[in-house]
Design a protein around this motif. Sequence first.
Motif, short mmCIF file in Angstrom:
data_model
loop_
_atom_site.label_atom_id
_atom_site.label_comp_id
_atom_site.label_asym_id
_atom_site.label_seq_id
_atom_site.Cartn_x
_atom_site.Cartn_y
_atom_site.Cartn_z
N VAL A 99 -16.76 53.46 22.06
CA VAL A 99 -16.62 52.35 23.03
C VAL A 99 -15.72 51.77 22.57
CG1 VAL A 99 -18.36 50.69 23.89
CG2 VAL A 99 -18.38 53.16 24.17
N GLY A 100 -16.48 51.11 21.10
CA GLY A 100 -15.31 50.39 20.44
C GLY A 100 -13.48 50.66 20.60
N VAL A 101 -13.09 52.15 20.16
CA VAL A 101 -12.39 52.45 20.43
C VAL A 101 -11.49 51.86 22.14
CG1 VAL A 101 -10.41 54.19 20.65
CG2 VAL A 101 -12.25 53.69 18.71
N ILE A 102 -12.32 51.94 23.33
CA ILE A 102 -11.84 52.13 24.63
C ILE A 102 -11.57 50.33 24.50
CG2 ILE A 102 -12.82 52.12 26.60
CD1 ILE A 102 -14.08 55.00 25.66
N GLY A 103 -12.79 49.61 23.93
CA GLY A 103 -12.63 48.08 24.51
C GLY A 103 -11.11 47.61 23.32
N ILE A 104 -11.22 48.06 22.88
CA ILE A 104 -9.67 47.25 21.85
C ILE A 104 -7.98 48.03 22.95
CG2 ILE A 104 -8.79 47.86 19.64
CD1 ILE A 104 -11.20 48.07 17.86
N ARG A 105 -8.60 49.05 23.23
CA ARG A 105 -7.24 49.66 23.98
C ARG A 105 -7.47 48.59 25.00
NH1 ARG A 105 -6.38 54.27 26.60
NH2 ARG A 105 -4.46 54.14 27.83
N SER A 106 -8.03 47.82 26.06
CA SER A 106 -8.59 47.57 27.46
C SER A 106 -7.58 45.82 26.61
CB SER A 106 -9.75 47.04 27.90
OG SER A 106 -10.67 46.95 27.09
N TYR A 107 -8.64 45.72 25.77
CA TYR A 107 -7.56 44.29 25.51
C TYR A 107 -6.37 43.98 25.18
CZ TYR A 107 -11.93 43.32 26.93
OH TYR A 107 -13.24 42.34 27.86
N THR A 323 -16.13 51.09 33.02
CA THR A 323 -15.85 51.90 33.46
C THR A 323 -16.80 53.40 32.15
OG1 THR A 323 -14.84 51.94 35.35
CG2 THR A 323 -15.19 53.94 35.12
N ALA A 324 -15.38 53.19 30.95
CA ALA A 324 -16.15 54.21 30.23
C ALA A 324 -17.13 54.63 29.92
CB ALA A 324 -14.72 54.46 29.35
N ALA A 325 -17.57 53.48 29.09
CA ALA A 325 -18.61 53.04 28.69
C ALA A 325 -20.19 53.88 29.48
CB ALA A 325 -19.50 52.35 28.18
N GLN A 326 -20.00 53.35 30.74
CA GLN A 326 -20.85 53.73 31.69
C GLN A 326 -20.49 55.67 32.06
OE1 GLN A 326 -21.67 51.66 35.81
NE2 GLN A 326 -21.21 53.65 36.95
N ASN A 327 -19.91 55.80 32.26
CA ASN A 327 -18.79 57.06 32.03
C ASN A 327 -20.07 58.37 30.95
OD1 ASN A 327 -17.95 57.41 34.61
ND2 ASN A 327 -15.99 57.57 33.51
N LEU A 328 -19.87 57.00 30.07
CA LEU A 328 -20.81 58.14 28.60
C LEU A 328 -22.42 57.53 28.54
CD1 LEU A 328 -18.47 56.98 25.92
CD2 LEU A 328 -18.40 59.09 27.02
N GLY A 329 -22.49 57.00 29.60
CA GLY A 329 -23.94 56.73 29.96
C GLY A 329 -24.19 55.84 28.86
N ILE A 330 -23.35 54.84 28.36
CA ILE A 330 -24.17 53.23 28.00
C ILE A 330 -23.68 52.45 28.56
CG2 ILE A 330 -23.81 51.76 26.09
CD1 ILE A 330 -22.28 54.78 24.69
N GLY A 331 -24.38 51.83 29.61
CA GLY A 331 -24.93 50.22 30.16
C GLY A 331 -24.22 50.96 31.39
N LEU A 332 -24.15 49.64 32.04
CA LEU A 332 -23.37 49.48 33.03
C LEU A 332 -21.62 48.57 33.51
CD1 LEU A 332 -27.01 48.68 35.90
CD2 LEU A 332 -25.66 50.92 35.72
N ALA A 333 -20.75 49.15 34.39
CA ALA A 333 -19.91 48.94 34.45
C ALA A 333 -19.59 47.68 34.96
CB ALA A 333 -18.56 49.63 35.11
N VAL A 334 -18.94 46.69 34.69
CA VAL A 334 -18.08 45.29 35.17
C VAL A 334 -17.74 45.62 35.60
CG1 VAL A 334 -18.38 43.06 35.29
CG2 VAL A 334 -20.38 44.11 33.84
N GLU A 335 -17.25 45.29 37.34
CA GLU A 335 -15.82 45.83 37.70
C GLU A 335 -14.75 44.73 37.54
OE1 GLU A 335 -15.20 46.62 42.18
OE2 GLU A 335 -13.45 47.11 42.09
N ASN A 336 -15.16 43.78 37.49
CA ASN A 336 -14.04 42.56 37.76
C ASN A 336 -13.84 41.44 36.13
OD1 ASN A 336 -14.03 41.68 40.89
ND2 ASN A 336 -15.59 41.08 40.99
N ASP A 337 -12.71 41.83 36.08
CA ASP A 337 -12.09 41.12 34.44
C ASP A 337 -13.00 40.32 33.97
OD1 ASP A 337 -10.41 43.19 33.74
OD2 ASP A 337 -8.63 42.23 34.35
N MET A 338 -12.45 39.23 34.67
CA MET A 338 -13.45 37.77 33.89
C MET A 338 -15.03 38.10 33.45
SD MET A 338 -10.96 35.11 35.03
CE MET A 338 -10.39 35.03 37.03
#
Length: 446
Positions: A99-107, A323-338
């Motif tokens: 999740v941390g790697v995916i998060g760094i990548r997204s920002y 969305t990636a974290a949600q697919n991994l079963g961790i929390g719920l995705a927030v669709e809007n960016d801000m």
Amino acid sequence: MNPPNRTSIRSSPVISAGPAVVVTLYILLWGFEGAVRKWVPGLDSTFYVARDAFILVALLAVALLSSRARRQPYLVWIFMLVMLVVACTSVIGGNPLAVGVIGIRSYVAPLLLVGFISLVDKRNLVVAAVRAVCVVAVVNLPLTIAQVLSSPAAVINKQVGDGTAYFVNPGDVVRASGTFSSPLGHTQMLPLALAASLVALNSKVVSKSVALPTLFAVAVMTILSGSRGAVVSDVIVIVAYLYIMVALGTFRSLGVAVAFTTVIAGVVAATASFFPTVVDSFLLRVDQASKAEDVSGRVLGSTFDFLTMQFTIMGSGPGAASTAAQNLGIGLAVENDMPRWVTELGVLGFVLAIARLCIGVWLVWIILRGPRKSSMLSLLFAAVLAPVMLTGVITLTPSSQGAFAIALAMFILGRGSGPADSPPARLTRRVPVHADARHEPTGSAT
């Protein structure tokens, strides 16, 4: 005694062509990586990170080889370091490493291309980028037509990890995704390609044989896309272009505005007559969505909801609400960016969201100042970026990260191109060269 000859040799073709090749490959990877992920077994995971890995390696290589410290993209490096520290903190706090790697990548991913172009010779970058975007758009046209005319279970409508298209309009008409892994990438490609085609039409370098097919492809795909976002985004770019033409105030520019409007209207009418079932399905979806949801409330919510959110100082960590974290079963995705930024980054996300809105307003102001102050290149890509900054998505998916990166890079390249009311410009830039004893002209051809 005559002064020593200080004539310097212009950059070699290899050196000046290298950055253009990198930019071209980046855009082609953005445009076609989804096709590889969907239709080439075993490469879905590899190509999920291929584009960002490629541009990161190119950025690091150029940064290490650069001897001009003043050209280093310090803001990009600082932001990357901050996001790395925040992500490491969240991983230490209990978030999974993935999740941390995916998060760094997204920002970080949306800024890598800008970091790269800040380091290199900018000659031919705009030309390379415009041509590459046009190629992506033209290739997507036949795919889009085939997708909307095929059943959701057809091979051409296969999505990553599934055999059936999951965005379907009434009447089993698929929302086209083209070469992208989801319809969102296709939707974001259209305004980008529209701006690129209009820049090409008004330059002396990019052939109209490239620009006109792209313009036609964008018009047809927008009507067939089934995406309200694509229609609105394209209309914003078209309005900005017509505003530029009218503001120029010449007979030629007014004639171009009339001719452009006529051609677009003709293509739209022809598309509607050739694909009535698809267009009717699109219109029915728009009608149903308008009745089922508060469209204006949704738009305003995606822009301003973060202002009233409750959040912790550090947030839940980069990627925790993806969305990636949600697919991994961790929390719920927030669709809007801000809202997602605030949820994941806390105070830092709140500050970034405020800065993003301010930049969006600034982009609108740049457009309103008109062609006497800014180049057509910067104005049209400001029109692409402004709605994204104010209410769109930047970090949601790899496709949206790439689309934003390309639009931002084009806007930045256009900032040094001079006003749009100057004679049509070559979209290249030369490095300054010292004049010799014969006073050879120096400067940039923009």
